[in-house]
Motif scaffolding. Structure first.
Motif, PDB file in Angstrom:
ATOM      1  N   UNK A   1       1.408  -1.998   7.096  1.00 29.26           N
ATOM      2  CA  UNK A   1       1.844  -3.347   6.749  1.00 29.26           C
ATOM      3  C   UNK A   1       0.760  -4.385   7.051  1.00 29.26           C
ATOM      4  N   UNK A   2       0.088  -4.235   8.187  1.00 32.82           N
ATOM      5  CA  UNK A   2      -0.965  -5.179   8.565  1.00 32.82           C
ATOM      6  C   UNK A   2      -2.119  -5.137   7.560  1.00 32.82           C
ATOM      7  N   UNK A   3      -2.510  -3.934   7.156  1.00 37.65           N
ATOM      8  CA  UNK A   3      -3.600  -3.810   6.192  1.00 37.65           C
ATOM      9  C   UNK A   3      -3.191  -4.391   4.835  1.00 37.65           C
ATOM     10  N   UNK A   4      -1.968  -4.137   4.412  1.00 39.09           N
ATOM     11  CA  UNK A   4      -1.481  -4.708   3.147  1.00 39.09           C
ATOM     12  C   UNK A   4      -1.510  -6.232   3.207  1.00 39.09           C
ATOM     13  N   UNK A   5      -1.129  -6.799   4.348  1.00 42.07           N
ATOM     14  CA  UNK A   5      -1.173  -8.263   4.500  1.00 42.07           C
ATOM     15  C   UNK A   5      -2.586  -8.812   4.333  1.00 42.07           C
ATOM     16  N   UNK A   6      -3.579  -8.006   4.663  1.00 46.35           N
ATOM     17  CA  UNK A   6      -4.964  -8.481   4.559  1.00 46.35           C
ATOM     18  C   UNK A   6      -5.377  -8.744   3.113  1.00 46.35           C
ATOM     19  N   UNK A   7      -4.600  -8.241   2.137  1.00 42.46           N
ATOM     20  CA  UNK A   7      -4.896  -8.558   0.743  1.00 42.46           C
ATOM     21  C   UNK A   7      -4.737 -10.053   0.456  1.00 42.46           C
ATOM     22  N   UNK A   8      -4.013 -10.751   1.327  1.00 42.16           N
ATOM     23  CA  UNK A   8      -3.874 -12.192   1.159  1.00 42.16           C
ATOM     24  C   UNK A   8      -5.221 -12.896   1.284  1.00 42.16           C
ATOM     25  N   UNK A   9      -6.142 -12.273   2.011  1.00 42.35           N
ATOM     26  CA  UNK A   9      -7.463 -12.856   2.222  1.00 42.35           C
ATOM     27  C   UNK A   9      -8.447 -12.484   1.116  1.00 42.35           C
ATOM     28  N   UNK A  10      -8.041 -11.585   0.229  1.00 43.43           N
ATOM     29  CA  UNK A  10      -8.945 -11.106  -0.819  1.00 43.43           C
ATOM     30  C   UNK A  10      -9.016 -12.097  -1.967  1.00 43.43           C
ATOM     31  N   UNK A  11     -10.156 -12.123  -2.641  1.00 45.33           N
ATOM     32  CA  UNK A  11     -10.355 -13.007  -3.782  1.00 45.33           C
ATOM     33  C   UNK A  11     -11.337 -12.409  -4.759  1.00 45.33           C
TER      34      UNK A  11
ATOM     35  N   UNK B   1      -9.663   2.878   2.967  1.00 44.81           N
ATOM     36  CA  UNK B   1      -9.707   3.894   4.031  1.00 44.81           C
ATOM     37  C   UNK B   1      -8.562   3.700   5.026  1.00 44.81           C
ATOM     38  N   UNK B   2      -8.319   2.453   5.413  1.00 47.53           N
ATOM     39  CA  UNK B   2      -7.247   2.180   6.375  1.00 47.53           C
ATOM     40  C   UNK B   2      -5.873   2.462   5.769  1.00 47.53           C
ATOM     41  N   UNK B   3      -5.685   2.084   4.511  1.00 46.08           N
ATOM     42  CA  UNK B   3      -4.411   2.362   3.852  1.00 46.08           C
ATOM     43  C   UNK B   3      -4.190   3.863   3.712  1.00 46.08           C
ATOM     44  N   UNK B   4      -5.262   4.591   3.444  1.00 41.85           N
ATOM     45  CA  UNK B   4      -5.149   6.045   3.353  1.00 41.85           C
ATOM     46  C   UNK B   4      -4.795   6.667   4.686  1.00 41.85           C
TER      47      UNK B   4
END
Length: 223
Positions: free
Chosen positions: A89-99, A112-115
């Motif tokens: 869940x924490x790694x998925x939330x980091x997509x908010x920072x992606x652009x 890698x972390x999601x895997x």
């Protein structure tokens, strides 16, 4: 049929795992439904990058299974399962920072972390499921693994159908135009709907699973 349902209901650990599986499958299929749109419309990346990230995530997930096995021996199935779900869940939330200017290194790092966390979420859930089958035999005196496995297969297929329908309805309602060129901007409401499927639904589902696991108290000594 009524008797089989009654047997399912008295196996509380099994019902809890079914609840977590419903949440996790909704998370997975909601994400799969919108992930490509997220890469193309939000991150402005092409399909080859999407499949590269997905491929790396899959490879790491497979490679990380032996590590998951070591972890469960150290801290137990339930804590390892909850750790995997929270980490995912924490790694998925980091997509908010992606652009659109997201570097390849960051994309691969997330993959890698999601895997790694995804491997644990899958392995531990299946391992605990076997324990609930053993509890079912202890409670009923009958070997019903086939019936129980079929119940889980039904849940999986139902979620496989339900999640894309829900997300597709949201995208359509909020004005997402799938024919629009990836380099063009979607409407503000559509831009909101895509992260809903990729980020917020998966995160909510992982947290729901963690909450349900708090009530899972089956241990090796109970079998």
């Amino acid at each position: 049929i009524r008797q089989h349902i009654d047997w399912l209901l008295i196996n509380k650990p099994l019902m809890i795992l079914i609840g977590t599986k419903v949440a996790i499958y909704l998370s997975v299929f909601a994400s799969l439904t919108t992930a490509l749109f997220f890469f193309k419309s939000i991150l402005k990346l092409d399909e080859s990058t999407f499949f590269m990230v997905f491929g790396v995530q899959t490879i790491v997930s497979i490679a990380f299974l032996p590590v998951c096995n070591l972890l469960v021996k150290k801290i137990g199935k339930k804590p390892a399962y909850m750790l995997s779900l929270i980490g995912f869940a924490v790694v998925v939330l980091s997509w908010l920072l992606a652009g659109p200017d997201e570097s390849t290194e960051l994309l691969m790092g997330r993959a890698c972390l999601l895997g790694a966390f995804g491997a644990g979420a899958h392995l531990y859930g299946q391992s605990m499921l076997i324990d609930t089958f053993a509890l079912d035999y202890k409670q009923t005196g009958q070997r019903r693994e086939g019936v129980l496995a079929a119940s889980f297969s039904f849940v999986e297929k139902a979620c496989m159908a339900l999640a894309p329908f829900i997300v597709g309805f949201l995208l359509s309602t909020l004005g997402f135009d799938k024919e629009l060129d990836p380099s063009a901007d979607q409407s503000a409401s559509a831009v909101f709907a895509i992260p809903l499927g990729v980020i917020w639904i998966p995160v909510a589902c992982q947290l729901i699973s963690v909450f349900l696991l708090r009530f899972y108290r089956l241990t090796e000594t109970d079998l």
